[in-house]
Write a protein that holds these residues in place. Structure first.
Motif, short mmCIF file in Angstrom:
data_model
loop_
_atom_site.label_atom_id
_atom_site.label_comp_id
_atom_site.label_asym_id
_atom_site.label_seq_id
_atom_site.Cartn_x
_atom_site.Cartn_y
_atom_site.Cartn_z
N ALA A 282 14.29 19.41 80.39
CA ALA A 282 13.92 18.41 81.39
C ALA A 282 13.65 19.06 82.74
CB ALA A 282 15.02 17.36 81.51
N SER A 283 14.24 20.22 83.00
CA SER A 283 14.04 20.91 84.28
C SER A 283 12.89 21.92 84.24
CB SER A 283 15.34 21.58 84.72
OG SER A 283 15.84 22.42 83.71
N HIS A 284 12.15 21.98 83.15
CA HIS A 284 10.99 22.88 83.07
C HIS A 284 9.97 22.48 84.13
CE1 HIS A 284 7.32 24.76 81.55
NE2 HIS A 284 8.11 25.58 80.88
N VAL A 285 9.32 23.46 84.75
CA VAL A 285 8.38 23.17 85.84
C VAL A 285 7.22 22.27 85.41
CG1 VAL A 285 8.95 25.22 87.19
CG2 VAL A 285 7.16 25.35 85.47
N ASP A 286 6.87 22.26 84.13
CA ASP A 286 5.80 21.40 83.62
C ASP A 286 6.33 20.18 82.87
OD1 ASP A 286 3.75 23.05 84.61
OD2 ASP A 286 3.88 24.34 82.85
N GLY A 287 7.62 19.94 82.96
CA GLY A 287 8.22 18.79 82.29
C GLY A 287 8.72 19.12 80.90
N PRO A 288 9.51 18.22 80.34
CA PRO A 288 10.11 18.47 79.02
C PRO A 288 9.12 18.28 77.89
CG PRO A 288 10.68 16.28 79.78
CD PRO A 288 9.91 16.93 80.89
N GLN B 234 14.65 26.60 81.94
CA GLN B 234 13.27 26.23 81.63
C GLN B 234 13.10 25.90 80.16
OE1 GLN B 234 10.77 26.10 84.27
NE2 GLN B 234 12.83 25.97 85.12
N TYR B 235 13.89 26.55 79.32
CA TYR B 235 13.80 26.35 77.87
C TYR B 235 15.19 26.27 77.28
CZ TYR B 235 8.96 27.92 78.40
OH TYR B 235 7.64 28.04 78.79
N GLU B 236 15.25 25.75 76.07
CA GLU B 236 16.49 25.66 75.32
C GLU B 236 16.23 26.17 73.90
OE1 GLU B 236 19.89 22.33 74.38
OE2 GLU B 236 17.91 21.67 74.99
N ASP C 209 9.47 17.52 73.48
CA ASP C 209 10.28 17.40 72.26
C ASP C 209 9.75 18.28 71.14
OD1 ASP C 209 11.99 15.53 73.42
OD2 ASP C 209 10.75 13.84 72.78
N LEU C 210 8.60 18.92 71.39
CA LEU C 210 7.99 19.79 70.38
C LEU C 210 8.25 21.25 70.74
CD1 LEU C 210 4.59 17.91 70.17
CD2 LEU C 210 6.53 17.71 68.61
N ALA C 211 8.56 22.06 69.74
CA ALA C 211 8.84 23.47 69.97
C ALA C 211 7.63 24.18 70.57
CB ALA C 211 9.25 24.14 68.67
N GLN C 212 7.87 25.00 71.58
CA GLN C 212 6.81 25.76 72.24
C GLN C 212 6.68 27.17 71.66
OE1 GLN C 212 4.97 24.14 75.05
NE2 GLN C 212 5.91 22.64 73.70
N TYR C 213 7.82 27.71 71.23
CA TYR C 213 7.86 29.05 70.65
C TYR C 213 8.72 29.04 69.40
CZ TYR C 213 6.03 30.73 75.11
OH TYR C 213 5.25 30.93 76.22
N GLY D 160 22.46 29.65 75.26
CA GLY D 160 21.42 28.92 74.54
C GLY D 160 20.31 28.34 75.40
N LYS D 161 20.35 28.64 76.69
CA LYS D 161 19.29 28.18 77.59
C LYS D 161 18.59 29.40 78.18
CE LYS D 161 21.31 23.81 78.52
NZ LYS D 161 20.90 22.73 77.89
N ILE D 162 17.33 29.20 78.54
CA ILE D 162 16.50 30.30 79.04
C ILE D 162 16.13 30.02 80.50
CG2 ILE D 162 14.33 31.52 78.74
CD1 ILE D 162 14.51 30.80 75.74
N TYR D 163 16.44 30.99 81.36
CA TYR D 163 16.22 30.88 82.80
C TYR D 163 15.22 31.94 83.28
CZ TYR D 163 20.61 28.27 82.66
OH TYR D 163 21.59 27.36 82.38
#
Length: 92
Positions: free
Chosen positions: A77-83, A65-67, A85-89, A48-51
């Motif tokens: 929280a470990s995304h290079v641009d920060g977490p 990077q994503y969940e 709470d809003l869906a990106q995709y 369920g996580k994206i690396y």
């Protein structure tokens, strides 16, 4: 194949064209990706996580990077641009 579309919450705004597609647990850029098609997997999905993969255009990162939550994708929280709470995709 499931495809990923940017939401209005994405830093580049929404897209009506798919940016990525999911194949066999990996995520690939589509021909309609804003920065062009790449035939090597950019991300891999694990539990369920994206690396990022070693083939990622910006380099490998061992942290997720994503969940994936339901049919939406969020920055971790470990995304290079920060977490976020809003869906990106959204997965369609």
């Amino acid at each position: 194949m499931p495809e990923l579309y940017r939401t209005a919450n994405h830093p580049k705004g929404s897209s009506e064209l798919p940016q990525y597609e999911i194949r066999c647990g990996a995520i690939y850029r589509t021909a309609t990706h804003d920065e062009g098609y790449i035939k090597l997997a950019q991300y891999e999905i694990r539990e369920g996580k994206i690396y990022r993969t070693v083939n990622h255009v910006d380099g490998y990162n061992a942290l997720p990077q994503y969940e994936i939550k339901g049919y939406k994708i969020y920055r971790t929280a470990s995304h290079v641009d920060g977490p976020s709470d809003l869906a990106q995709y959204i997965i369609r």
